[in-house]
Scaffold this active site. Structure first.
Site, mmCIF file in Angstrom:
data_model
loop_
_atom_site.group_PDB
_atom_site.id
_atom_site.type_symbol
_atom_site.label_atom_id
_atom_site.label_comp_id
_atom_site.label_asym_id
_atom_site.label_seq_id
_atom_site.Cartn_x
_atom_site.Cartn_y
_atom_site.Cartn_z
ATOM 1 N N TYR A 120 -8.559 7.060 4.581
ATOM 2 C CA TYR A 120 -9.238 8.025 5.440
ATOM 3 C C TYR A 120 -10.437 7.394 6.163
ATOM 4 O O TYR A 120 -10.525 7.441 7.395
ATOM 5 C CB TYR A 120 -9.648 9.234 4.594
ATOM 6 C CG TYR A 120 -10.047 10.464 5.372
ATOM 7 C CD1 TYR A 120 -10.048 10.490 6.766
ATOM 8 C CD2 TYR A 120 -10.430 11.626 4.704
ATOM 9 C CE1 TYR A 120 -10.422 11.616 7.460
ATOM 10 C CE2 TYR A 120 -10.803 12.767 5.392
ATOM 11 C CZ TYR A 120 -10.805 12.750 6.772
ATOM 12 O OH TYR A 120 -11.184 13.872 7.461
ATOM 13 N N GLU A 163 -10.382 4.867 14.658
ATOM 14 C CA GLU A 163 -10.388 5.817 15.770
ATOM 15 C C GLU A 163 -11.699 5.745 16.553
ATOM 16 O O GLU A 163 -11.698 5.696 17.794
ATOM 17 C CB GLU A 163 -10.176 7.234 15.232
ATOM 18 C CG GLU A 163 -8.796 7.468 14.644
ATOM 19 C CD GLU A 163 -8.757 8.686 13.743
ATOM 20 O OE1 GLU A 163 -9.642 9.559 13.894
ATOM 21 O OE2 GLU A 163 -7.869 8.763 12.881
#
Length: 248
Positions: free
Chosen positions: A170, A177
Site C-alpha cells: 500500500y 502514484e
C-alpha cells in the site's frame, strides 16, 4: 486513492466469518454467485497475465524502460473492466458502498488513462514500476481471496497474504502514484493538457495542473485513514480482536 483496497467487495466477506458468508451467499442466489465467481477468476487470471508479462519483459530486456508500453493494453483492459464492481454495488449483489467503490475504481482509472497514458514522457519513470508492481501483486491476492471465499475454500496462505502484503504494498503503491503525478506536472503545465482557459463561450475555466496538485494533496488525509482501517481489519481477521469504532 488508487492503491486503496475495498472491504467486502465482490461477494466475499473480509471478516472471514463463515456463517456470515453462507448467509450472504444464500441471499445472493446462484446466478449472482456464479457471475461473481467467474468475474473474480477472470480478474485473477488477467492480473496474473500482467505479472508474467512484466517479469518476462524485465528478464529479456534487463531494464524497466519500455515496460509500460509493452503491457499497457492488458493493464488498461483489466483496470477499466473493474468498473463492473461499481455495477455490482448498484444492483445489490455486493454489500459495499457504491460511493466508496466508485472512488477507488475511478482513482485507478484516473492514474491509468488521465496520467500515465496521457502524459507519455513519464511512462518510463521508475515510479510507474512502483505502482504497477504494487497494484499487480495486490490485485492477484485480492481477487484470488474473493474467488476462494466464494468457493468456500479459502487457503490459509491466501488469507494471510491478503492481510499482510498490503502493509508494504500500500505505501509503495501510493509513493509510486504520487511520484508519477509529480513527474507529470511539468509536462501538463507546459502543454496546458485538459485545461480550459478563459475567455470561452461557457465562461468557465479549469486548470488540470492545479487539479493534479489538489489530487496529490488529498492523499495526505486519505492515506492514513485507509491504511489504519486495513490494519484494524487485519487484527480483527487474523487475531480475532474485537474492534470498537469510536464515534466522532
Amino acid at each position: 486513492m488508487a492503491s486503496s483496497e475495498e472491504d467486502g467487495t465482490n461477494g466475499a466477506s473480509e471478516a472471514g466469518d463463515e456463517k456470515e458468508v453462507t448467509r450472504k451467499r444464500r441471499r445472493l442466489g446462484f446466478l449472482a454467485t456464479a457471475w461473481l465467481t467467474f468475474y473474480n477468476i477472470a480478474m485473477t487470471a488477467g492480473w496474473l497475465v500482467l505479472a508474467i508479462a512484466m517479469v518476462r519483459f524485465y528478464v529479456e530486456k534487463g531494464t524497466h524502460r519500455g515496460l509500460y508500453k509493452s503491457i499497457q493494453k492488458t493493464l488498461k483492459f483489466f483496470q477499466t473492466f473493474a468498473l463492473l464492481e461499481v455495477v455490482h454495488c448498484l444492483i445489490g449483489i455486493v454489500p459495499t458502498s457504491v460511493l466508496v467503490t466508485g472512488v477507488q475504481v475511478s482513482s485507478r482509472i484516473f492514474m491509468v488513462w488521465l496520467v500515465t497514458h496521457s502524459v507519455k514522457p513519464i511512462q518510463n519513470e521508475e515510479s510507474v514500476v512502483l505502482f504497477l508492481v504494487s497494484w499487480t501483486v495486490t490485485e492477484i491476492t485480492r481477487y484470488s481471496f474473493y474467488t476462494f471465499s466464494l468457493l468456500d475454500h479459502l487457503p490459509h496462505f491466501i488469507k494471510w497474504a491478503r492481510y499482510n502484503f498490503f502493509i508494504i504494498l500500500y505505501p509503495v503503491g501510493v509513493a509510486g502514484e504520487l511520484l508519477t503525478i509529480y513527474a507529470a506536472l511539468p509536462y501538463v503545465k507546459k502543454s496546458g493538457m485538459f485545461s480550459v482557459r478563459l475567455p470561452n463561450k461557457y465562461n468557465v475555466s479549469f486548470d488540470y495542473y492545479y487539479f493534479l496538485l489538489i489530487t496529490m494533496a488529498s492523499y495526505i488525509p486519505l492515506f492514513p485513514q485507509l491504511y489504519f482501517h486495513m490494519l484494524r481489519q487485519r487484527r480483527k481477521v487474523l487475531h480475532g480482536e474485537v474492534i470498537v469504532e469510536k464515534d466522532d
